[in-house]
Scaffold this motif. Structure first.
Motif: not given
Length: 672
Positions: A234, A313, A348
């Motif tokens: 993160e 994510s 991500m």
């Protein structure tokens, strides 16, 4: 012949007449232009205009001398009158300039005196013999003209004496230096002129960033754990996003706490006057941050809704995102039900086409000095273990023993007593140290956790192969505690699904509990030499290209704009039990949810050869548009339920696909 001569003479006379009139007209234009430009040099004005019409300088000079005496006299009278008319204006300008100089002369001694006092104060304090950094800073912080800010000097004097009386000044960066006073009084309260170099191009976006999971109020304590082997993914994505937006030239407003967020939203929190609310073109946050955002603004948060981008994510699938559907179809999650357009979630890795792939940057180059140093590093028969926290090593001893038979073992773990003695532990290290260890090693050994982190890509970028543990059966929210509350049902087939497609000799898929399989991979890695490899989408250039395109063209506030361009649409029919993600992938394409509305109609289905005998328009399906063997067609009523990842045991899906740039899956070939 006589008629011909007369005709020629007549034509010649006409041409001479036209030429004479043109010369006179040109002369008048030249002088008129001279008059408009402030009565400057006749020669200069004539030559400039003469050059413009392609004339030689001598010709222009000759024309300017051909004016009649009477006309020139008239012009002189006019010039004189205009000069008298402008005289009061000149006097006013002179008086204004005088007052500006007086103001500047008044401010210079005061600023010099302030610097002198501050220097003396610092020298006396604790026996120091030299001024602090603020003094040096102030000597290079020159205040622009305050002519348009008459109260600036008095405000600066007050601030220099009273800045410590109000705690909120420090929050705005006031630290006792003259520079900090000027910045506060010019950018927060507007009493003083802006310092040079602190202006941002107006055509760039105003962007608000609020990483909620990183705030103290979130309770997650991610920043505190980062130096102890905790999650870094993160932090990597946030730092790379901020750096990318800065390089692209946008004006950034960052909050790392709820009080800071309130200030940026123009909500007063104490006795300090809040600045105007940031007129953000875009808002980047995460799921925790969005909930904080909604908690502060209550119902008024919806005015910002289309401008929000949520860093997520692991991704949020459409049916988990839809609040009502989630409640009635067992798709509830503490991170779901946000009711955004699914593409507003930024992941991500390119997990699901329903979300937008934002990504991050893997360091693939250093300074020239460091590059030379790195290139001189010799590769050893060395393995680096992917596991910063000792608990990741639990239950993996037999697997590690096999690796130890072939390689010298190294690690970067926070708790060395819990790892085998044959492992050389370097502790938690900085990025450059990790890069050097990867350059020395031949294999980066996955322990099956953490899932989908940046580490394996960093290994490949440094020419180090990755041993990727597989999961059989795949892990998901249905069978894994880690994924249990994630807002998706995505099946994770290995520790790092993204790199599976890269394949050997870079990525080796192994079952950690199959000794034969592990040894085969280790033997091959031991005897190979690979060059550094990094997909373009994870380079700094790839991230800049992707983010810049998304900011310029991805628009959820407009109902008329379509992006990607419709020219990229390719329709594919999916078999029963197959999702659009799978159907598009099978033909080398990617499912594009932005195109679903274009194929969700009777006419569109007819264009693709589907003869609908009966029609159902409902919200009880997440696979629409689709049809069955009886030519019963299903159309989607709720656009938030369009999904690339769902399939049906009885319906054939109609799928909107597009191509993509190699190693830049977020963008189609005509998207840029």
């Amino acid at each position: 012949m006589r008629i011909l001569r007369c005709s020629l003479w007549g034509t010649l006379s006409a041409l001479l007449g036209i030429t004479f009139i043109w010369y006179l007209s040109l002369s008048y234009i030249l002088l008129n232009k001279l008059d408009q430009e402030g009565r400057g040099s006749i020669g200069h004005s004539s030559l400039r205009h003469g050059d413009h019409v392609g004339m030689e300088k001598s010709e222009a000079k000759a024309i300017s001398l051909s004016f009649s005496t009477d006309y020139m006299h008239t012009v002189q009278i006019k010039l004189g009158a205009e000069g008298k008319k402008e005289q009061p204006q000149a006097e006013m300008m002179e008086e204004k300039t005088y007052h500006q100089v007086q103001l500047q002369q008044q401010q210079v001694p005061w600023m010099e005196e302030l610097l002198k006092q501050r220097t003396e104060k610092v020298e006396k304090k604790d026996g120091q013999e030299k001024s602090d950094d603020h003094i040096q800073e102030d000597r290079h912080c020159l205040l622009p003209s305050v002519a348009q800010h008459p109260a600036c000097i008095s405000k600066l004097k007050w601030m220099s004496e009273n800045w410590e009386t109000e705690p909120c000044y420090r929050r705005y960066g006031v630290n006792g230096s003259l520079c900090s006073f000027i910045i506060y009084l010019s950018e927060i309260e507007s009493w003083c002129p802006l310092l040079p170099g602190r202006l941002t191009p107006s055509e760039k976006s105003e962007i608000l960033l609020h990483p909620g999971a990183l705030t103290d109020e979130s309770g997650f304590k991610i920043p505190q754990y980062a130096s102890k082997g905790g999650p870094l993914g993160e932090l990597v994505q946030w730092s790379d996003l901020i750096a990318t937006l800065h390089v692209l030239g946008h004006r950034l407003h960052i909050s790392a706490s709820l009080p800071q967020l309130r200030i940026l939203l123009g909500i007063r929190t104490d006795s300090c006057p809040p600045p105007s609310a940031v007129e953000a073109n875009l808002i980047y946050t995460d799921i925790k941050g969005l909930r904080q955002f909604k908690g502060i603004l209550k119902h008024s948060w919806t005015i910002y809704k289309c401008r929000i981008r949520v860093l997520d994510s692991f991704g949020t699938e459409p049916d988990f995102n839809h609040a009502d559907w989630g409640k009635t179809h067992n798709r509830k999650s503490p991170y779901g039900g946000l009711h955004l357009i699914p593409a507003q979630f930024n992941t991500m890795f390119p997990h699901t086409p329903d979300n937008t792939f934002l990504g991050f940057v893997v360091q693939d180059h250093l300074s020239s000095k460091s590059t030379a140093q790195f290139n001189s590093i010799r590769r050893k028969n060395q393995a680096l273990i992917y596991g910063k926290n000792a608990k990741f090593w639990t239950g993996k001893r037999a697997y590690l023993d096999v690796v130890h038979k072939y390689f010298e073992m190294h690690a970067t773990v926070d708790d060395s007593p819990r790892i085998p003695r044959y492992v050389k532990n370097h502790g938690i290290v900085k990025g450059t140290e990790l890069q050097m260890l990867l350059r020395q090693s031949k294999v980066f050994v996955g322990l099956s956790f953490p899932f989908e982190g940046p580490g394996p890509l960093e290994a490949l970028a440094n020419g180090c192969a990755f041993l990727n543990p597989v999961f059989d059966p795949p892990l998901s929210s249905l069978n894994s505690h880690f994924f249990k509350w994630k807002p998706n049902t995505r099946e994770v087939t290995s520790q790092h699904p993204y790199v599976e497609a890269i394949g050997e000799p870079y990525v080796w898929m192994v079952d950690m509990f199959n000794t034969t399989q592990v040894e085969r991979a280790l033997t091959a890695i031991l005897n190979q030499s690979i060059e550094p490899y990094l997909p373009y989408e994870f380079t700094s250039e790839g991230m800049l290209q992707r983010v810049n395109t998304l900011i310029e063209k991805q628009d959820f506030c407009s109902s008329t704009k379509t992006w990607p361009p419709l020219s990229a649409l390719q329709v594919v029919m999916a078999e029963v039990g197959t999702s659009c993600k799978q159907a598009c992938q099978a033909v080398g394409l990617i499912c594009e949810p932005a195109f679903f509305p274009q194929i969700n109609s009777i006419n569109a289905l007819a264009n693709y050869g589907i003869d609908c005998q009966t029609i159902e328009i409902a919200v009880k399906h997440v696979v629409a548009p689709a049809f069955d063997g009886d030519k019963h067609c299903v159309l989607q009523l709720d656009p938030l339920l369009f999904s690339c990842v769902r399939s049906s045991p009885s319906l054939l899906r109609i799928c909107p696909c597009r191509d993509y740039i190699k190693d830049q899956i977020a963008l189609c070939k005509t998207c840029i």
